[in-house]
Design a protein around this motif. Structure first.
Motif, PDB file in Angstrom:
ATOM      1  N   VAL A   1       0.839  -1.189   0.000  1.00 54.88           N
ATOM      2  CA  VAL A   1       0.000   0.000   0.000  1.00 54.88           C
ATOM      3  C   VAL A   1       0.884   1.252   0.000  1.00 54.88           C
ATOM      4  O   VAL A   1       0.634   2.214  -0.727  1.00 54.88           O
ATOM      5  CB  VAL A   1      -0.924   0.007   1.232  1.00 54.88           C
ATOM      6  CG1 VAL A   1      -1.761   1.275   1.263  1.00 54.88           C
ATOM      7  CG2 VAL A   1      -1.829  -1.210   1.223  1.00 54.88           C
ATOM      8  N   ASP A   2       1.976   1.207   0.790  1.00 56.12           N
ATOM      9  CA  ASP A   2       2.856   2.378   0.865  1.00 56.12           C
ATOM     10  C   ASP A   2       3.464   2.698  -0.501  1.00 56.12           C
ATOM     11  O   ASP A   2       3.503   3.849  -0.921  1.00 56.12           O
ATOM     12  CB  ASP A   2       3.960   2.155   1.918  1.00 56.12           C
ATOM     13  CG  ASP A   2       4.666   0.815   1.763  1.00 56.12           C
ATOM     14  OD1 ASP A   2       4.276   0.036   0.878  1.00 56.12           O
ATOM     15  OD2 ASP A   2       5.620   0.560   2.528  1.00 56.12           O
TER      16      ASP A   2
ATOM     17  N   ILE B   1       0.896   4.264  -2.791  1.00 53.12           N
ATOM     18  CA  ILE B   1       0.623   5.673  -2.498  1.00 53.12           C
ATOM     19  C   ILE B   1       1.811   6.539  -2.929  1.00 53.12           C
ATOM     20  O   ILE B   1       1.654   7.543  -3.615  1.00 53.12           O
ATOM     21  CB  ILE B   1       0.321   5.860  -0.999  1.00 53.12           C
ATOM     22  CG1 ILE B   1      -0.972   5.111  -0.648  1.00 53.12           C
ATOM     23  CG2 ILE B   1       0.186   7.335  -0.655  1.00 53.12           C
ATOM     24  CD1 ILE B   1      -1.324   5.140   0.825  1.00 53.12           C
TER      25      ILE B   1
ATOM     26  N   ILE C   1      -2.642   7.466   5.267  1.00 50.30           N
ATOM     27  CA  ILE C   1      -3.335   6.242   5.668  1.00 50.30           C
ATOM     28  C   ILE C   1      -4.222   6.528   6.887  1.00 50.30           C
ATOM     29  O   ILE C   1      -5.365   6.074   6.963  1.00 50.30           O
ATOM     30  CB  ILE C   1      -2.317   5.123   5.983  1.00 50.30           C
ATOM     31  CG1 ILE C   1      -1.660   4.649   4.679  1.00 50.30           C
ATOM     32  CG2 ILE C   1      -2.979   3.954   6.694  1.00 50.30           C
ATOM     33  CD1 ILE C   1      -0.555   3.660   4.878  1.00 50.30           C
TER      34      ILE C   1
ATOM     35  N   ILE D   1      -7.572   4.314   5.987  1.00 49.68           N
ATOM     36  CA  ILE D   1      -7.378   3.124   5.165  1.00 49.68           C
ATOM     37  C   ILE D   1      -7.099   1.969   6.109  1.00 49.68           C
ATOM     38  O   ILE D   1      -6.146   2.012   6.885  1.00 49.68           O
ATOM     39  CB  ILE D   1      -6.198   3.314   4.193  1.00 49.68           C
ATOM     40  CG1 ILE D   1      -6.483   4.499   3.266  1.00 49.68           C
ATOM     41  CG2 ILE D   1      -5.955   2.048   3.386  1.00 49.68           C
ATOM     42  CD1 ILE D   1      -5.322   4.879   2.377  1.00 49.68           C
TER      43      ILE D   1
ATOM     44  N   ILE E   1      -1.493  -4.269  -1.854  1.00 49.59           N
ATOM     45  CA  ILE E   1      -2.759  -3.547  -1.938  1.00 49.59           C
ATOM     46  C   ILE E   1      -3.868  -4.437  -2.484  1.00 49.59           C
ATOM     47  O   ILE E   1      -5.047  -4.174  -2.279  1.00 49.59           O
ATOM     48  CB  ILE E   1      -2.595  -2.268  -2.785  1.00 49.59           C
ATOM     49  CG1 ILE E   1      -3.712  -1.277  -2.447  1.00 49.59           C
ATOM     50  CG2 ILE E   1      -2.602  -2.580  -4.271  1.00 49.59           C
ATOM     51  CD1 ILE E   1      -3.448   0.128  -2.879  1.00 49.59           C
TER      52      ILE E   1
ATOM     53  N   ASN F   1     -10.998   0.610   0.385  1.00 49.73           N
ATOM     54  CA  ASN F   1      -9.669   0.978   0.865  1.00 49.73           C
ATOM     55  C   ASN F   1      -8.687   1.167  -0.278  1.00 49.73           C
ATOM     56  O   ASN F   1      -7.819   2.022  -0.230  1.00 49.73           O
ATOM     57  CB  ASN F   1      -9.157  -0.072   1.848  1.00 49.73           C
ATOM     58  CG  ASN F   1      -9.838   0.053   3.197  1.00 49.73           C
ATOM     59  OD1 ASN F   1      -9.906   1.148   3.761  1.00 49.73           O
ATOM     60  ND2 ASN F   1     -10.366  -1.040   3.694  1.00 49.73           N
ATOM     61  N   GLN F   2      -8.860   0.367  -1.331  1.00 53.16           N
ATOM     62  CA  GLN F   2      -8.012   0.550  -2.504  1.00 53.16           C
ATOM     63  C   GLN F   2      -8.257   1.924  -3.122  1.00 53.16           C
ATOM     64  O   GLN F   2      -7.330   2.638  -3.495  1.00 53.16           O
ATOM     65  CB  GLN F   2      -8.307  -0.531  -3.546  1.00 53.16           C
ATOM     66  CG  GLN F   2      -7.822  -1.905  -3.148  1.00 53.16           C
ATOM     67  CD  GLN F   2      -8.177  -2.958  -4.178  1.00 53.16           C
ATOM     68  OE1 GLN F   2      -9.003  -2.726  -5.065  1.00 53.16           O
ATOM     69  NE2 GLN F   2      -7.570  -4.118  -4.065  1.00 53.16           N
TER      70      GLN F   2
ATOM     71  N   ALA G   1      -6.659   4.583  -1.194  1.00 52.96           N
ATOM     72  CA  ALA G   1      -5.208   4.622  -1.394  1.00 52.96           C
ATOM     73  C   ALA G   1      -4.876   5.363  -2.689  1.00 52.96           C
ATOM     74  O   ALA G   1      -3.897   6.103  -2.760  1.00 52.96           O
ATOM     75  CB  ALA G   1      -4.648   3.205  -1.434  1.00 52.96           C
TER      76      ALA G   1
ATOM     77  N   ARG H   1      -2.662   8.755  -3.096  1.00 56.71           N
ATOM     78  CA  ARG H   1      -1.544   8.934  -4.014  1.00 56.71           C
ATOM     79  C   ARG H   1      -1.473  10.374  -4.510  1.00 56.71           C
ATOM     80  O   ARG H   1      -0.406  10.946  -4.620  1.00 56.71           O
ATOM     81  CB  ARG H   1      -1.716   7.982  -5.200  1.00 56.71           C
ATOM     82  CG  ARG H   1      -0.603   8.058  -6.210  1.00 56.71           C
ATOM     83  CD  ARG H   1      -0.895   7.183  -7.410  1.00 56.71           C
ATOM     84  NE  ARG H   1      -0.761   5.765  -7.115  1.00 56.71           N
ATOM     85  CZ  ARG H   1      -1.066   4.806  -7.986  1.00 56.71           C
ATOM     86  NH1 ARG H   1      -1.524   5.113  -9.191  1.00 56.71           N
ATOM     87  NH2 ARG H   1      -0.922   3.541  -7.654  1.00 56.71           N
TER      88      ARG H   1
END
Lengths: 313, 326, 515
Positions: free
Chosen positions: C368-369, C372, C397, C402, C411, C418-419, C422, C426
């Motif tokens: 996820v990080d 983003i 987040i 998220i 992700i 939640n996607q 994210a 971004r």
């Protein structure tokens, strides 16, 4: 889908072969104009006879590619088959052993790719290596003798034409019928289009893909039997170029390397292009080194025509 | 109550640690394989654990290790480079050619890198711009390059390579082979690039989803170009080292490195589109393959049988990778 | 013992009197440790159009896939025509008479229409070969019966989305299925095509077929269905007769929340005092017949409304990717745009959240990080150190709530909502001056929807305007300040969303003039 030339399904499949046919005709015409001897009956017969093994292997490769895969192990299977046939054991035993070995290689590919989801390139490169090792173990250096019947077959003629030519023609016709006329053939196109959707639509996708790899190995075995008959001995490295040649012929023949579109007719034309080119280059006294170079360039040119949505394997 | 919870937390973190260790082992098969090989050789071939033997393995692993690092870059970007063998073959006959053998030493180093980079650039042009099949393009390129090597050498290579080439391949710095330092340098450079630089992030993103990378404003074409140029140039470097070992021109040198490099990458936990092992995993993968080959040779196992084993390794490692990603 | 006997006796008598075609009883389905269905029951009668309603993640699709034989239930019974069945795979259910029109199309693009229609059950000649002539003739008949003038030999890949769906339905009709399952069939259809689909469904209904209709579009459900079963969190909530039920009652059953609470209040910034950030002036481009004229002002959320595929995506992409125009100008922040790719659009200060999140937005296998922080990469030299932005990512987040285990979690593991958050993060991480949000809540559950709407409003209030496309008109009307109405790749005009009704917008989109 960029090579679509028609919205009509069967027409689109057939027309994918057109560039290869045109190229074959072009090279043939070039040959005819520049070298008087090129179109002697003898040369044509020789050419067809020489290509019979590559043709068999290419038929299997085309099935696999249409179903969305790759089979790089075919060359090793050809080598292994000649090695087994030259073991000088009972002829029936030799044939049985060669077919069973090929079947097992195809099955291994099928299980690895379908069941364990190994990428076809990695899987068939693995079996290529393993089978190459097996061929070298059985026959470290070229030699031995193959069953007498095989040699008789290679030298035999019917109406003045060598038997391997008939064998090749029969094999091509049978494969076109399989692909164009049977449920299995239609399902090969279906899984090549999208294995998931084909499965949802009622196709046993895993079995169809697996069957293609098994058939490919068996076709390679037939190619190997034919080759062993013609060279009358075993050679552990004789099949080395078959994987590349069969993929090249299939790609030249207009079959999409991502699967789902193409035809046997195209692959026949693809083999013809490769053969005519090699023949022409010989006639024009191009060194074998340069021939290799040209073959590589042709392969690159052939696949460059197939633009995909995203770059990739 | 609190104490109980704390100890529970500790156990669960221990369990988690073990789990992540197990995950690493499955993700990067090269690590358990290397450990297993060392243990096995303690029983089968204790000699193989001596320092001289290990240093020989290290030196021998360099060309494969280099090629595999380059290969991994293309595979992370969901491409492949089967032309590395061709690059090495052509580099080899050129290095043995009079022009380079008797020329200034720097030419023998710059030419292979430049040649490899150029080949990579052409590969990338076809793969990224024309979007043709990477397998076939690089395979075709390999045929062209081997054909060229035959043309250059007239089919009968030979001759002596520049002394500098031999030095870099066979020389030592203290105990350690110089070639190993070259390998370590390349590994460090590529490892840092992947982990720290923008281009590394871009390559991983591209491998994960080409369309997202393009719409996300990443230079997808340029990234693939860099990956292929690097792969080609590193193959060129491997060509220098390999040529230095044998000291002369020969036909089709480096042919078997193509498959072996795929094996090392897959063993190292990287597959098409990325993976978990990083450059260190690939280094371990190259060591596994080289060590195994030496061990088998030492035990008198025939070369064909080694092929069989190598094939089984690739299939097994690829199977593990596929299983992991599901 | 007695009790259960009596219960089964009642059920039996029920099944005789009401004759359910299909009955799902206490279905449970778990994937690993995740329970997707917890004791769901449903009875479908012949001649009924039965809606299955629920938020995303409520278990609708899982239930349909169980009925279609794609999934085997972990426990519970499926009865088809009174008999318990356990289908091995989708084909077995199909064979028995359950035809499913899945959300994503399953036609094979490289086969002909006829080959698709007969896939898996191709007629054969006496020689065992595929009987193409029979296949084509029968396909033509079946298509004509549905009022479709399609060449059976045409490649399915050359058909439009609506035509493909019709072919899917033809497949079911040809197999003489008893039950038709439609999984969000209008998700990819324009209104005209949807009308045609509804007519077809009514015809199936008149012929005594049982129809399961999965959707979250209430107007459709009221127009089409006689019964509604509501699911929530994989559990059965209730079954209503549509007649007499109200939207509010259904929504309450579905989420326990009133509809209007979804949308944040509109901007307090007066429109006349704002400056133009985006201006399309007489634009014509590939796919945009034009002229396209509209503006987006600061502090504003503008929605592109119209029938599906009338130029929405072309407008957003022409702006973001800087398409070469056939005529006109696109101005951004006062000046004509200069960029000619996505990277250029981002450099100019535009962020885009694509409609097909999985295909064009996410790096599913990456954390996820990373997903983003990928917003920070465009425009940086490849040789630079990659920005870590750990603190920035962590803040996003937290701020967008998220939900995840840890930031490096792939992700692909996250829920749709939640996607989507994210992807928004971004762009929030970057200093953007305009956000384009295509289908802001596609495949997002209602809870996350409200959060996303609030976030977009907050952005607009900070002076970062948002350009939105959506297939869901109520969403556009509820969320936006102003609607720009499109028809055939040209703008019809614009209207304040506060004054817009679905009726007004549809009229404008169909007749090409504002009321």
């Amino acid at each position: 889908m960029s090579i679509l030339t028609s919205a009509h399904a069967r027409q689109a499949r057939r027309r994918s072969a057109l560039p290869a046919v045109a190229l074959a005709v072009l090279i043939a015409a070039g040959l005819a104009f520049t070298t008087p001897g090129a179109f002697s009956a003898q040369n044509i017969v020789n050419l067809l006879n020489q290509q019979s093994s590559v043709m068999a292997v290419t038929l299997g490769q085309t099935l696999v590619i249409l179903a969305g895969g790759f089979d790089l192990s075919v060359g090793s299977v050809v080598s292994l088959t000649t090695a087994i046939l030259s073991l000088e054991i009972h002829p029936l035993g030799a044939f049985a052993l060669a077919l069973v070995a090929a079947f097992l290689v195809g099955l291994a590919n099928a299980v690895g790719i379908v069941r364990f989801r190994i990428h076809p390139i990695l899987m068939t490169i693995s079996t290529m290596t393993i089978v190459q090792g097996a061929a070298l173990l059985l026959r470290p250096i070229p030699g031995g003798t193959v069953p007498a019947g095989l040699v008789a077959y290679a030298n035999g003629t019917l109406f003045g034409l060598p038997l391997p030519i008939y064998a090749m023609v029969v094999l091509v016709l049978l494969t076109s019928l399989l692909l164009g006329g049977t449920r299995f053939g239609l399902h090969v196109y279906a899984v090549g289009g999208s294995p998931e959707n084909a499965a949802l639509g009622g196709v046993r996708a895993a079995r169809v893909v697996g069957a293609c790899y098994v058939l490919s190995a068996l076709f390679a075995c037939l190619g190997g039997i034919n080759l062993a008959a013609r060279i009358a001995s075993g050679d552990p490295l004789v099949g080395a170029s078959f994987a590349i040649d069969s993929v090249a012929a299939t790609a030249l023949g207009g079959t999409l390397l991502s699967g789902g579109m193409g035809s046997i007719g195209g692959s026949v034309a693809g083999v013809a292009v490769l053969a005519l080119l090699a023949n022409g280059l010989n006639f024009w006294n191009v060194s074998t080194h340069f021939q290799m170079l040209i073959k590589g360039a042709l392969l690159i040119a052939a696949v460059s025509a197939h633009r995909r949505a995203a770059p990739g394997l | 109550m609190t104490a109980g919870m704390a100890s529970e937390g500790r156990t669960s973190s221990l369990v988690q640690g073990l789990r992540s260790l197990a995950l690493t082992a499955v993700s990067v098969p090269a690590y358990p394989a290397l450990a297993g090989l060392l243990v096995a050789s303690a029983f089968l071939q204790p000699k193989a654990l001596t320092l001289p033997f290990l240093l020989i393995v290290l030196r021998q692993a360099v060309p494969l290790g280099l090629v595999a690092i380059g290969q991994s870059l293309t595979m992370i970007g969901r491409s492949i480079d089967l032309s590395v063998g061709g690059v090495i073959a052509l580099v080899n006959v050129l290095l043995a050619h009079r022009m380079f053998a008797t020329g200034a030493p720097w030419m023998s180093f710059v030419m292979p890198l430049a040649l490899g980079a150029a080949v990579g650039a052409v590969n990338a042009l076809f793969i990224a711009r024309l979007r043709a099949s990477a397998v076939i393009i690089t395979l075709g390129m390999s045929i062209v390059l081997v054909g060229l090597s035959y043309v250059v050498s007239g089919g009968a290579p030979g001759g002596q390579v520049n002394a500098a080439v031999r030095w870099i391949a066979t020389g030592r710095l203290g105990l350690f082979p110089i070639a190993a330092f070259v390998w370590a340098g390349v590994a460090l450079l590529v490892g840092l690039t992947l982990a720290r630089l923008v281009i590394g992030r871009e390559l991983q993103a591209l491998g994960a989803n080409y369309f997202a990378a393009r719409l996300g404003g990443l230079p997808v074409g340029k990234t693939l170009l860099v990956a292929h140029v690097a792969s080609g140039a590193i193959a060129g470097a491997a060509g220098i080292v390999l040529t230095g070992y044998i000291g002369t021109g020969t036909l089709n040198l480096g042919n078997e490195l193509v498959l072996a490099s795929l094996a090392a990458v897959v063993l190292g936990g990287t597959s098409f589109g990325g993976g978990r092992g990083g450059v260190l995993g690939i280094v371990a993968g190259a060591l596994v393959i080289t060590y195994l080959a030496n061990l088998l040779r030492g035990m008198g196992v025939a070369q064909p049988f080694q092929l069989v084993i190598q094939g089984l390794i690739v299939a097994g490692a690829a199977g593990l990778a596929a299983h992991r990603s599901r | 013992m007695m009790m259960s006997e009596r219960r089964s006796a009642t059920r039996l008598s029920q099944s005789r009197t009401m004759a359910p075609l299909l009955e799902a009883v206490d279905i449970h389905k778990s994937f690993g440790s995740v329970a997707a269905l917890v004791g769901v029951s449903l009875a479908l009668k012949a001649g009924s159009v039965h809606a299955v309603l629920g938020e995303n993640g409520a278990g609708k699709s899982t239930l349909m896939k169980t009925i279609a034989g794609v999934h085997a239930p972990t426990s519970g019974t499926l009865r088809f025509k009174g008999e318990a069945v356990a289908w091995r795979d989708a084909e077995a259910a199909n064979e028995a008479g359950v035809s499913t029109i899945f959300q994503e199309f399953i036609l094979l693009p490289n086969l002909s229409v006829a080959e698709n229609l007969f896939l898996g059950r191709e007629p054969r000649t006496r020689l065992g070969l595929v009987d193409r002539r029979a296949m084509i003739a029968e396909s033509r008949l079946a298509l004509e019966r549905l009022g479709l003038a399609l060449d059976p030999e045409r490649l399915a890949g050359t058909l439009g989305v609506a035509e493909q769906q019709m072919v899917e339905i033809a497949k079911g009709v040809m197999r003489d299925a008893d039950i038709f399952v439609f999984d969000e069939p209008t998700a990819a259809l324009g209104d005209r095509e949807a009308e045609r689909l509804f007519a077809l469904i009514r015809e199936l209904q008149a012929n005594g077929k049982g129809i399961l209709y999965v959707s979250h579009r209430l107007p459709e459900i009221f127009a089409l269905c006689d019964t509604v079963t509501v699911l929530k969190d994989g559990r059965y909530v209730d079954t209503f007769a549509t007649e007499g039920a109200t939207s509010d009652a259904l929504v309450a059953a579905m989420v326990g929340r009133k509809l209007e609470q979804l949308y944040p209040p509109r901007s307090a910034h007066a429109a006349d005092r704002q400056s133009d950030v985006v201006a399309f002036e007489g634009v014509k481009a590939p796919g945009l017949a034009g002229p396209v004229d509209f503006t987006v002002r600061s502090h504003e959320i503008v929605g592109l409304a119209g029938l599906e595929g009338h130029g929405q995506i072309e407008i957003t992409r022409a702006l973001f990717e800087g398409w070469r125009l056939d005529a006109g100008t696109i101005r951004f922040a006062g000046a004509p745009i200069r960029h000619d790719d996505a990277a250029g659009g981002i450099a100019a200060g535009i962020g885009l959240v694509p409609e097909d999140r999985k295909r064009e937005g996410l790096y599913l296998s990456l954390g996820v990080d990373r997903n983003i922080a990928a917003g920070l990469l465009p425009g940086l030299s490849g040789a630079r150190l990659a920005p870590q932005a750990r603190a920035g990512v962590a803040e996003q987040i937290r701020r967008l709530r998220i939900r995840l285990r840890d930031p490096s979690q792939p992700i692909g593991d996250l829920s749709g909502g939640n996607q989507q958050k994210a992807l928004l993060a971004r762009w929030l991480l970057r200093d953007i001056r305009l956000l384009i949000c295509e289908e802001p809540t596609r495949g997002v559950d209602i809870g996350a929807k409200a959060e996303i709407y609030a976030l977009l409003r907050e952005l607009a209030d900070r002076g970062i305007p948002v350009l939105v496309t959506s297939r869901e008109l109520p969403e556009l009307i509820g969320l936006c300040d102003r609607l720009v109405i499109l028809r055939d790749g040209a703008t019809v005009g614009s209207m304040p969303a506060a004054e817009a009704t679905e009726d007004k917008v549809m009229r404008a989109a169909i007749y090409g003039e504002l009321g």
